[in-house]
Design a protein around this motif. Structure first.
Motif, PDB file in Angstrom:
ATOM      1  N   ASP A   1       0.853  -1.228  -0.011  1.00 18.02           N
ATOM      2  CA  ASP A   1      -0.075   0.111  -0.111  1.00 18.02           C
ATOM      3  C   ASP A   1       0.927   1.202   0.096  1.00 18.02           C
ATOM      4  OD1 ASP A   1      -2.694  -1.411   0.780  1.00 18.02           O
ATOM      5  OD2 ASP A   1      -1.373  -1.928   2.207  1.00 18.02           O
ATOM      6  N   VAL A   2       2.012   1.139   0.587  1.00 22.82           N
ATOM      7  CA  VAL A   2       2.945   2.403   0.528  1.00 22.82           C
ATOM      8  C   VAL A   2       4.300   1.798   0.238  1.00 22.82           C
ATOM      9  CG1 VAL A   2       4.135   3.917   2.111  1.00 22.82           C
ATOM     10  CG2 VAL A   2       1.929   3.269   2.760  1.00 22.82           C
TER      11      VAL A   2
ATOM     12  N   THR B   1      -1.368   7.321  -5.049  1.00 17.04           N
ATOM     13  CA  THR B   1      -1.046   8.962  -5.069  1.00 17.04           C
ATOM     14  C   THR B   1       0.499   9.045  -5.098  1.00 17.04           C
ATOM     15  OG1 THR B   1      -2.841   9.583  -3.961  1.00 17.04           O
ATOM     16  CG2 THR B   1      -1.044  11.054  -3.982  1.00 17.04           C
ATOM     17  N   PHE B   2       0.862   9.359  -6.288  1.00 14.56           N
ATOM     18  CA  PHE B   2       2.363   9.431  -6.443  1.00 14.56           C
ATOM     19  C   PHE B   2       2.962  10.778  -5.764  1.00 14.56           C
ATOM     20  CE2 PHE B   2       6.049  10.987  -8.870  1.00 14.56           C
ATOM     21  CZ  PHE B   2       7.091   9.728  -8.651  1.00 14.56           C
TER      22      PHE B   2
ATOM     23  N   ALA C   1       0.629  14.643   1.382  1.00 14.46           N
ATOM     24  CA  ALA C   1      -0.213  13.597   1.053  1.00 14.46           C
ATOM     25  C   ALA C   1      -1.392  13.175   2.103  1.00 14.46           C
ATOM     26  CB  ALA C   1       0.459  12.437   0.631  1.00 14.46           C
ATOM     27  N   SER C   2      -2.294  12.374   1.849  1.00 14.45           N
ATOM     28  CA  SER C   2      -3.366  12.003   2.849  1.00 14.45           C
ATOM     29  C   SER C   2      -4.106  10.894   1.991  1.00 14.45           C
ATOM     30  CB  SER C   2      -4.607  12.962   3.295  1.00 14.45           C
ATOM     31  OG  SER C   2      -5.150  13.457   1.877  1.00 14.45           O
ATOM     32  N   ALA C   3      -3.491  10.075   0.982  1.00 11.89           N
ATOM     33  CA  ALA C   3      -4.011   9.190   0.155  1.00 11.89           C
ATOM     34  C   ALA C   3      -4.259   7.744   0.780  1.00 11.89           C
ATOM     35  CB  ALA C   3      -3.299   8.815  -1.193  1.00 11.89           C
TER      36      ALA C   3
ATOM     37  N   LYS D   1       4.578   9.156   7.573  1.00 11.85           N
ATOM     38  CA  LYS D   1       3.802   9.230   6.429  1.00 11.85           C
ATOM     39  C   LYS D   1       3.312   7.791   6.308  1.00 11.85           C
ATOM     40  CE  LYS D   1       2.238  12.202   5.068  1.00 11.85           C
ATOM     41  NZ  LYS D   1       0.871  13.025   5.241  1.00 11.85           N
ATOM     42  N   ALA D   2       4.161   6.874   6.145  1.00 14.49           N
ATOM     43  CA  ALA D   2       3.922   5.467   6.131  1.00 14.49           C
ATOM     44  C   ALA D   2       2.916   5.017   6.996  1.00 14.49           C
ATOM     45  CB  ALA D   2       5.201   4.607   5.762  1.00 14.49           C
ATOM     46  N   VAL D   3       3.160   5.220   8.340  1.00 12.04           N
ATOM     47  CA  VAL D   3       2.501   4.798   9.233  1.00 12.04           C
ATOM     48  C   VAL D   3       0.893   5.425   9.201  1.00 12.04           C
ATOM     49  CG1 VAL D   3       1.955   4.727  11.898  1.00 12.04           C
ATOM     50  CG2 VAL D   3       4.167   4.214  10.909  1.00 12.04           C
TER      51      VAL D   3
END
Length: 580
Positions: free
Chosen positions: A268-269, A304-305, A315-317, A359-361
């Motif tokens: 997912d990430v 989201t790239f 980012a918040s995807a 951000k990954a978490v």
């Protein structure tokens, strides 16, 4: 149990035969009950095969696919098999024109257990042996000259729930590389050097080898948990690839890039360094052979790239794909302190490891089924190889800030396990102090014992609170496994390789000390590696493991690297026998 596994014999019966048998998974293999793997049986030197039988626990194995790679070989393969809890015995018997051959291998499948951890954040410092951790500790928290006591501890070393010392090896060598070691953590198996989550086979195709299911695939299959992969190395490098790909050759970069989006894991990430293997062959810097554009294709798949730190933090995807350089993300020193255009190129806004971890978490925790996140500080290794200890150690300090954030997260989320370990070690050692006022490469400036004094790191710090490498008294740091090179004892704002080619080919090819470094003022050192070596190498030294939070009690004392997989599975209560 261990004695039974280690002493299980290969049984051969009947008359002498030119045929030899190999079976994978190998004898003594331990798996999770339900963990999927490919059975591979190879008979080499076969002369007019008459009969063959394969039984598992006394029953014929159904579904085997027979092939003939060459005239004198026969192979049998069964993809995606698994075994229930307990001991298992696989017997192979063969009769050909020359006689009979037989082989027996024994496996053990561990039972599922109940675990407390729903979320796992696994930090892997590439090359982060005990001595590398110690060097970072000495610089981040200098000794107090008033009493000789340390002024603090690295986040990864403080407030421990548990800790271990980890040994590492590969299937075919006592020494290891990042591919097989990361694969051992991911699967619980001993893997070949340069291989990712596969066993050997006798075909030249590097992508058809028998596979073993890594923890990320198991979680996807059984619970639907989220998966994230973060690395500051180029994105298809060995350690991140070990959590999403299968290949005999870690250099199958194009295939690894494809497997991120087409394989069983589909993280997912995916926040990684270089874009070379994700952009079409017509794009500058690409090393793909086709027109695939994963930046465009990933967005069609719902990702989201992001390509800058600014975009990442905003980012918040639900799914994120980030590429922040054409190759490896430059060292922390280059991004945060030196900021030389020769090192940064066109990339002015790259994230720090703590940015990507946070951000990954934030992205993965949206999954109610939990998550598994692997965060690699790959540039520690990338700079230990060329003996640039300053860049390597400051990347450890960057990693430590990411660990600090993760530990705070685990305190607020008690179902979280945080692990910090390594894939392999390097031969780094802190052996003295160095008086920088005497300039570079002065042996008399090296102080040992009481003459080493107390280095003065921390007298100046950068915007992130990390010390500057330039200070009046530093450490003398060296490596045990080296080519011929020149030692200046000091760092440099623009990276230089320690060696250069002698320009010859064949048997006369060798590497010499880089004259640009020697001209700075340096001590020329005679290496102990072959003259064909251009940099330092990995070592067989043990590795640290620091554990925090839910399930940390599963990690303690001396451990083999393969044990980490099973301890993670226990901590998470993984039941590989189930499918969601």
């Amino acid at each position: 149990m261990r004695q039974i596994l280690l002493t299980a014999a290969l049984l051969c019966t009947g008359a002498a035969s030119a045929a030899t048998l190999k079976v994978y998974p190998y004898d003594g293999t331990k798996v999770l009950a339900g963990q999927r793997f490919d059975l591979r049986i190879e008979a080499e030197g076969v002369s007019a095969l008459k009969d063959a039988t394969v039984t598992l626990d006394g029953k014929a194995v159904e579904g085997l696919v027979r092939t003939t790679t060459k005239e004198t070989s026969v192979e049998w393969t069964l993809r995606g098999m698994s075994v229930p809890t307990g001991y298992h015995e696989l017997k192979v018997s063969l009769q050909d024109a020359a006689g009979a051959a037989a082989q027996t291998v024994r496996w053990y499948a561990t039972p599922p257990v109940t675990g407390r951890a729903k979320k796992v954040i696994l930090f892997i410092g590439d090359g982060l042996g005990w001595n590398t951790v110690n060097a970072a500790q000495l610089i981040a928290h200098p000794y107090n000259p008033a009493n000789g006591m340390p002024t603090g501890k690295l986040a990864m070393m403080s407030d421990l729930s548990s800790m271990a010392s980890v040994t590492t090896s590969s299937f075919d060598s006592a020494l290891a590389d990042s591919a097989n070691t990361a694969s051992s953590i991911a699967t619980g198996q001993k893997i070949l050097v340069n291989a990712l989550n596969v066993y050997p086979d006798n075909t030249p195709d590097t992508l058809d080898n028998p596979r073993i299911e890594p923890i990320t695939e198991i979680l996807r299959r059984t619970t639907g948990a989220g998966v994230g992969i973060v690395s500051d190395a180029f994105g298809t490098d060995a350690t991140p690839a070990a959590f999403a790909a299968h290949t005999r050759r870690r250099g199958d970069y194009e295939s690894i890039a494809n497997q991120y989006f087409q394989g069983a894991v589909k993280p997912d990430v995916l926040l990684i360094g270089g874009s070379r293997d994700f952009i079409p062959s017509t794009s500058p810097g690409s090393r793909r052979k086709d027109a695939t554009d994963w930046i465009a294709e990933s967005q069609k798949l719902g990702y989201t790239f992001v390509s800058t730190r600014t975009e990442l933090n905003a980012a918040s995807a639900g799914k994120l794909f980030g590429l922040f350089n054409i190759d490896n993300i430059p060292s922390y020193l280059d991004r945060a302190q030196y900021q030389r255009p020769e090192m940064l190129g066109d990339f002015k806004d790259m994230p720090f490891l703590w940015d990507s971890t946070k951000k990954a978490v934030e992205t993965l925790e949206k999954n109610p089924d939990g998550f598994f996140l692997m965060v690699e500080s790959g540039m520690v290794d990338k700079y230990e190889h060329p003996l640039d200890w300053q860049r390597a150690v400051w990347n450890v300090l960057e990693l430590d800030k990411a660990v600090e954030w993760a530990k705070d997260y685990a305190k607020k989320n008690p179902d979280t396990l945080v692990l910090v370990t390594a894939d392999h070690a390097h031969s780094i050692s802190v052996y003295g102090g160095y008086d920088t006022s005497k300039g570079p490469g002065v042996r008399s400036a090296v102080g040992v014992y009481e003459q080493a004094g107390f280095p003065t790191y921390g007298d100046k710090r950068d915007a992130n609170g990390l010390p500057l490498p330039e200070t009046a008294r530093t450490y003398a740091v060296g490596f045990a496994a080296v080519p011929d090179y020149c030692e200046t004892y000091l760092g440099r704002p623009v990276f230089l390789d320690p060696t250069v080619s002698n320009g010859k080919t064949g048997a006369e090819a060798a590497f010499l000390p880089n004259p640009k470094i020697c001209e700075e003022g340096a001590v020329q050192r005679t290496g102990n590696l072959p003259p064909t070596a251009n940099q330092g190498v990995h070592t067989a030294d043990p590795l640290p493991l620091f554990a925090f939070g839910a399930g940390a009690e599963n990690f303690f004392g001396p451990m083999d690297q393969t044990d980490l997989f099973f301890s993670i599975a226990r901590a998470m209560g993984v039941d590989a026998t189930k499918n969601r």
